[in-house]
Write an enzyme that holds these catalytic residues in place. Structure first.
Site, PDB file in Angstrom:
ATOM      1  N   GLU A  73      -5.065   3.422   8.260  1.00  0.00           N
ATOM      2  CA  GLU A  73      -6.449   2.966   8.432  1.00  0.00           C
ATOM      3  C   GLU A  73      -6.528   1.447   8.612  1.00  0.00           C
ATOM      4  O   GLU A  73      -7.521   0.937   9.149  1.00  0.00           O
ATOM      5  CB  GLU A  73      -7.295   3.400   7.218  1.00  0.00           C
ATOM      6  CG  GLU A  73      -8.798   3.251   7.423  1.00  0.00           C
ATOM      7  CD  GLU A  73      -9.631   3.710   6.216  1.00  0.00           C
ATOM      8  OE1 GLU A  73      -9.078   4.379   5.326  1.00  0.00           O
ATOM      9  OE2 GLU A  73     -10.835   3.404   6.181  1.00  0.00           O
ATOM     10  N   ARG A 133     -13.872   8.471  14.312  1.00  0.00           N
ATOM     11  CA  ARG A 133     -12.687   9.281  14.033  1.00  0.00           C
ATOM     12  C   ARG A 133     -13.086  10.737  13.855  1.00  0.00           C
ATOM     13  O   ARG A 133     -14.110  11.037  13.233  1.00  0.00           O
ATOM     14  CB  ARG A 133     -11.996   8.788  12.759  1.00  0.00           C
ATOM     15  CG  ARG A 133     -10.775   9.610  12.386  1.00  0.00           C
ATOM     16  CD  ARG A 133     -10.039   9.027  11.216  1.00  0.00           C
ATOM     17  NE  ARG A 133     -10.785   9.039   9.975  1.00  0.00           N
ATOM     18  CZ  ARG A 133     -11.009  10.140   9.244  1.00  0.00           C
ATOM     19  NH1 ARG A 133     -10.567  11.317   9.640  1.00  0.00           N
ATOM     20  NH2 ARG A 133     -11.686  10.051   8.112  1.00  0.00           N
ATOM     21  N   GLY A 139      -0.543   4.601   0.316  1.00  0.00           N
ATOM     22  CA  GLY A 139      -1.210   5.803   0.800  1.00  0.00           C
ATOM     23  C   GLY A 139      -0.256   6.564   1.700  1.00  0.00           C
ATOM     24  O   GLY A 139       0.957   6.300   1.716  1.00  0.00           O
ATOM     25  N   LEU A 140      -0.780   7.499   2.464  1.00  0.00           N
ATOM     26  CA  LEU A 140       0.106   8.303   3.311  1.00  0.00           C
ATOM     27  C   LEU A 140       0.913   7.426   4.250  1.00  0.00           C
ATOM     28  O   LEU A 140       2.114   7.632   4.426  1.00  0.00           O
ATOM     29  CB  LEU A 140      -0.713   9.313   4.103  1.00  0.00           C
ATOM     30  CG  LEU A 140      -1.166  10.543   3.317  1.00  0.00           C
ATOM     31  CD1 LEU A 140      -1.866  11.511   4.245  1.00  0.00           C
ATOM     32  CD2 LEU A 140       0.013  11.224   2.643  1.00  0.00           C
ATOM     33  N   HIS A 184     -17.737   5.969   4.862  1.00  0.00           N
ATOM     34  CA  HIS A 184     -16.544   6.771   4.607  1.00  0.00           C
ATOM     35  C   HIS A 184     -15.226   6.151   5.072  1.00  0.00           C
ATOM     36  O   HIS A 184     -14.250   6.118   4.342  1.00  0.00           O
ATOM     37  CB  HIS A 184     -16.730   8.128   5.275  1.00  0.00           C
ATOM     38  CG  HIS A 184     -15.596   9.077   5.104  1.00  0.00           C
ATOM     39  ND1 HIS A 184     -15.113   9.425   3.868  1.00  0.00           N
ATOM     40  CD2 HIS A 184     -14.832   9.752   6.003  1.00  0.00           C
ATOM     41  CE1 HIS A 184     -14.105  10.280   4.016  1.00  0.00           C
ATOM     42  NE2 HIS A 184     -13.911  10.474   5.295  1.00  0.00           N
ATOM     43  N   HIS A 212     -19.963   9.346   6.960  1.00  0.00           N
ATOM     44  CA  HIS A 212     -19.648  10.770   6.902  1.00  0.00           C
ATOM     45  C   HIS A 212     -20.905  11.578   6.584  1.00  0.00           C
ATOM     46  O   HIS A 212     -21.621  11.262   5.643  1.00  0.00           O
ATOM     47  CB  HIS A 212     -18.585  11.011   5.817  1.00  0.00           C
ATOM     48  CG  HIS A 212     -17.906  12.325   5.949  1.00  0.00           C
ATOM     49  ND1 HIS A 212     -18.581  13.512   5.762  1.00  0.00           N
ATOM     50  CD2 HIS A 212     -16.634  12.657   6.263  1.00  0.00           C
ATOM     51  CE1 HIS A 212     -17.733  14.508   5.946  1.00  0.00           C
ATOM     52  NE2 HIS A 212     -16.556  14.022   6.255  1.00  0.00           N
ATOM     53  N   ARG A 268     -18.825  13.547  13.483  1.00  0.00           N
ATOM     54  CA  ARG A 268     -19.471  12.993  12.301  1.00  0.00           C
ATOM     55  C   ARG A 268     -20.625  12.050  12.617  1.00  0.00           C
ATOM     56  O   ARG A 268     -21.668  12.089  11.970  1.00  0.00           O
ATOM     57  CB  ARG A 268     -18.431  12.240  11.467  1.00  0.00           C
ATOM     58  CG  ARG A 268     -17.431  13.196  10.884  1.00  0.00           C
ATOM     59  CD  ARG A 268     -16.292  12.495  10.210  1.00  0.00           C
ATOM     60  NE  ARG A 268     -15.471  13.498   9.530  1.00  0.00           N
ATOM     61  CZ  ARG A 268     -14.373  13.233   8.867  1.00  0.00           C
ATOM     62  NH1 ARG A 268     -13.937  11.996   8.780  1.00  0.00           N
ATOM     63  NH2 ARG A 268     -13.688  14.194   8.282  1.00  0.00           N
ATOM     64  N   GLY A 318       0.832  -1.202   0.000  1.00  0.00           N
ATOM     65  CA  GLY A 318       0.000   0.000   0.000  1.00  0.00           C
ATOM     66  C   GLY A 318       0.864   1.249   0.000  1.00  0.00           C
ATOM     67  O   GLY A 318       1.912   1.291   0.652  1.00  0.00           O
ATOM     68  N   GLY A 351       1.690   4.074   4.053  1.00  0.00           N
ATOM     69  CA  GLY A 351       2.636   3.200   3.356  1.00  0.00           C
ATOM     70  C   GLY A 351       3.779   3.959   2.718  1.00  0.00           C
ATOM     71  O   GLY A 351       4.947   3.595   2.869  1.00  0.00           O
TER      72      GLY A 351
END
Lengths: 647, 245
Positions: free
Chosen positions: A434, A444, A44-45, A410, A268, A339, A42, A47
């Site tokens: 996540e 969250r 994403g931010l 979400h 969300h 949320r 992964g 990884g």
């Protein structure tokens, strides 16, 4: 049992735990690092930042991503911002207050020590991202600007227009690119992780499928890091990207990693409402819009009906006939409640017959007040691209009439259980971002996902993973021709053959969409024991009809997107049942998890701390009914456990 | 709504491609272009025909994965959007729509409408970053940066790496892509120390990967879904010239 779920939380006061823990962790000498192989799945931010930071230290890192470039991972879609306890507004923010807000926002279902550490490293993230060239918004003096987000009384969210996630993603990928140029990191694109190889309860590597050639490959490593994001796409319609999936999580769960709080999924409140039966996904409108937008529905049902039939325009409804229900019910936080609360309140109004849009499942998000007060230019600077996006999708002009929004699936707070070192119950398998469960509890807060992803990747894993490797420098990289690898590989091949041999003619999407509806109705914003109980047999029946009726044209030796969908759907069936099992087990309402049987007289969520102040970690069993439940008791020593009030 | 689709089919990078004609009915106006392709693909599955491969992911115009050449224009007829943000209400009922992959030497076709854009990342690896190790950064507010500078950097940094600029360029140049990254970083004080090396290395890598040269046509600016302007190419050229001295 306690031994299995040892969170390894360090001794000492809350603010000294991370420092003293770092001091106690072992290190690998620079000369030995290039002999240590690490796999990161992964990009994403979490990884990308983890791979870059480990590469900088000199480890050999192999990174796997499903897209054609790491930059496309779904972190890119985060709009609103990233939290940090900088206190740049002088509004009495602090590490403790960020910690407090996060614990409270998560409704006392997260681990104190982990959350405190998250708040502690939050400031370093901003420092590093600015150094990497992230163009965060600034004020006229050239200093960094902040905005507010739900669930907080201070202004601590850093942002880059409505594209914060994308800008952070570019920064993390630029750090990754720098390491690729240096040769420490290798990125394998268009690869899907198909299985985890485990031997003697230790992660040894992964099996992958090349999504272009269909080749099944094996990759050994000293440690495997899972950064594959959440499993929100179980619900079919969600704000997640189309390729985000829960397959790697399921593989690891089946191989022995415990799955914690799978039922905690975030819905969300501000998304563009569902409009048609062919819709493929839902689009989020950033939570930051709630800073300046006011949420309302008409007070009278006949007005709601007239709005649905487009007989009147929203602006024609006079002020005193509107119900600003969040401001009415939660005067302290108003439109900025967390949320889960905003989502439930929207559903409640629509259930009461006051929803708008042609379906009746939408509420208004109104900017006319903000535009009148601040001027169109200011609002355009803050949210211009979001207004443009809204207009493109709906064909309606949000400058003239209020936006219509409705909650959508979400984010998933649940994930693989990890200890303080972010290691799962399988030795050498780490989960970050996540994909793990640790920081957000039952709900969250906005702008905290980016914070957690980068905290794990840049500043936590790069300390704890070397700590794990410190006494293993003498170990060679596992042999990819060993039995465990060959067995796992042939199992994957058999699975693909089995899917390809389905001879029906019904598209995979058909079943996925049905699964989504089931899950949304029974395990969505509101859950009941009755509804949950009848869901599992329905999922089973759906799975049976999938195996009998679905079909995948073509072969598995080339790009076959139908096959990819089928692989994911098989895993979604497993995840769906796990979500339902967990939601049924947790007979309380907390955060995003609202059980109709557990509410106050005013209809607010009612927690049951006596019976459920713990993490529910599920151990896989091939007999579904026998998944084993382990409990990690949550202890709050530094914060009074109170009812979560936003009134 | 009803449409006639002429879609490019190609089994692999070295196979000969062709246009295949499909008719599609009962499409509602609020269906997105990619959802229309989903519907087409689901219809194909029902007939046991191999589906049309295309790249897509976030479906909200930010990941840069999708990119189709629609009626001769990248990302279709609208300006300032990606393919996934295009809706069928934009097309006249009954019209014929031609769908092709990005066509450029540096982007070989993988299958049907899917191309290999890894060359873009290879350019970034040549220098599209600021060399700072994790944990060494000073406090974020140590260095004030004017609002205008940051906004300019943000304008350039909005690039999503979709490759539309390359696809539309008659020379197959990645100049706007390179310029956006060079510009975004070199405007900021943090990116200054490496500005010179960055510009040279990235341009050299671009040339080496088979992208063409820029001849100032400006179609890249016209088609960029994020409205990135050729002013950034001017800045890149300036950086590059300074380096040569």
């Amino acid at each position: 049992m306690a031994d299995i779920l040892n969170a390894k939380i360090p001794e000492g006061t809350l603010d000294s735990k991370w420092t003293s823990h770092k001091e106690s962790l072992g290190c690998v000498s620079p000369g030995n690092r290039e002999k240590m192989h690490i796999i990161v799945v992964g990009t994403g931010l979490a990884g990308a930042s983890a791979a870059a930071a480990l590469g900088e230290q000199g480890y050999r890192v192999n990174v796997f991503c499903m897209g054609d470039s790491p930059r496309r991972a779904h972190s890119v879609s985060a709009q609103g911002g990233i939290n940090a306890a900088k206190n740049y507004r002088n509004d009495n923010d602090s590490v403790y207050r960020l910690f407090l807000d996060t614990i409270k926002g998560g409704d006392f279902r997260s681990r104190e020590a982990n959350v405190y550490r998250l708040a502690q490293v939050s400031n370093q993230i901003i420092d590093h991202c600015v150094a990497l060239g992230v163009p965060f918004a600034r004020d006229y003096g050239g200093y960094l600007d902040n905005r507010s987000f739900g669930g907080s009384l201070v202004s601590r969210t850093f942002y880059a227009r409505g594209q914060t996630g994308q800008q952070l993603m570019l920064a993390a990928c630029s750090a990754l690119n720098r390491q690729m140029a240096k040769g420490t990191v290798t990125v394998h694109c268009r690869q899907q992780m198909m299985d985890l190889v485990v031997e003697k309860r230790r992660a040894k590597g992964i099996i992958t499928r090349d999504m272009v050639s269909g080749k099944i490959d094996v990759f050994p490593a000293h440690a495997v890091v899972l950064a594959t994001g959440g499993y929100g796409n179980v619900y079919f319609l969600s704000t997640n990207a189309m390729n985000s999936n829960g397959s790697a999580l399921v593989q690891c769960w089946k191989k022995g990693a415990f799955f914690a709080n799978p039922g905690f999924v975030q819905i969300h409140p501000t998304c563009i409402p569902v409009h048609g039966e062919h819709q493929s996904k839902l689009t989020l409108m950033s939570e930051s819009l709630r800073n300046d937008g006011r949420i309302w529905v008409p007070q009278k049902r006949e007005d709601a009906l007239a709005l649905r039939e487009k007989k009147i325009r929203p602006s024609e409804i006079p002020e005193h006939e509107r119900d600003y229900y969040l401001e009415r019910r939660y005067p302290a936080y108003g439109n900025l409640v967390p949320r889960d609360i905003a989502s439930r309140a929207a559903r409640e109004r629509c259930e009461a017959g006051l929803g708008v849009s042609k379906t009746g499942w939408a509420v208004f998000l109104d900017f006319s007040f903000a535009i009148a007060r601040q001027g169109k230019k200011v609002i355009e600077d803050k949210y211009g691209n979001l207004f443009q996006m809204y207009e493109k999708i709906t064909g309606e002009n949000p400058w003239k009439e209020p936006m219509q929004i409705y909650p959508a699936m979400h984010y998933t707070m649940g994930g693989l259980w990890v200890d303080y070192n972010l290691m799962t119950t399988i030795d050498g398998l780490f989960a970050i971002g996540e994909a793990n469960f640790s920081d957000h509890g039952a709900n969250r807060l906005g702008a905290s996902a980016l914070m957690q992803g980068l905290a794990d990747g840049f500043f936590i894993l790069p300390y704890t993973l070397p700590g794990f490797l410190a006494d293993k420098t003498g170990e060679p990289c596992p042999d990819p021709s060993a039995d465990a690898f060959l067995r796992a590989r042939s199992e994957v091949c058999r699975r693909i053959e089995r899917l390809m041999s389905m001879k029906g003619r019904i598209p995979v999407d058909h079943f996925h969409r049905k699964l989504g509806v089931l899950m949304w109705n029974h395990a969505g914003i509101v859950r009941s024991a009755e509804g949950l109980k009848e869901t599992i047999p329905q999922i089973d029946a759906l799975e049976t009809s999938f195996r009998q009726g679905a079909g995948i044209p073509g072969n598995s030796f080339t790009v076959n997107q139908e096959l990819e969908k089928a692989i994911h759907l098989e895993d979604y069936f497993i995840l769906a049942k796990l979500i339902v099992t967990d939601a049924l087990y947790r007979e309380e309402s907390c955060g995003s998890h609202f059980r109709t049987e557990s509410k106050t007289e005013e209809g607010e969520a009612l927690r049951d701390d006596k019976h459920f102040q713990h993490v529910a970690a599920w151990q896989y069993n091939s007999q579904e009914k026998d998944h084993l439940l382990h409990k990690e008791q949550l202890v709050f020593e530094n914060i009074p456990v109170t009812e979560r009030k936003y009134k | 709504m009803h449409f006639v689709l002429k879609i490019w089919r190609q089994a692999g990078p070295r196979t000969k491609g062709y246009f295949q004609r499909f008719e599609i009915n009962d499409i509602t106006e609020d269906t997105s272009f990619l959802e229309m392709l989903d519907i087409l693909n689901n219809n194909l599955v029902k007939q046991g025909i191999e589906t049309v491969a295309f790249d897509h992911d976030c479906r909200e115009g930010i990941c840069g994965a999708c990119g189709l050449f629609i009626n001769g224009r990248p990302h279709g007829p609208d300006e300032g959007i990606t393919t996934c943000q295009l809706y069928m209400r934009r097309f006249p009922d009954g019209s014929e729509i031609t769908v092709e992959p990005w066509r450029s030497k540096a982007f070989p076709v993988i299958r049907d409408l899917m191309v290999d854009r890894r060359a873009l990342d290879k350019i970034l690896q040549a220098g599209g970053f600021i060399s700072v190790n994790t944990g060494t950064a000073p406090e974020a507010n140590t260095l004030p940066i004017s609002m205008e500078k940051v906004q300019e950097s943000m304008d350039a940094s909005a690039c999503i790496g979709c490759g539309a600029c390359v696809a539309t360029c008659k020379n197959g140049s990645a100049m706007l892509f390179v310029a956006s990254r060079v510009s975004a970083l070199s405007i900021l004080p943090q990116g200054k120390p490496e500005a010179c090396r960055r510009a040279r290395a990235m341009v050299a890598r671009m040339d080496g990967l088979g992208f063409g040269s820029c001849t100032n046509i400006g179609s890249c600016q016209m088609e960029c879904p994020k409205n990135i302007t050729v002013a950034h190419i001017a800045r890149l050229n300036r950086e590059f010239l300074y380096c040569k001295r």
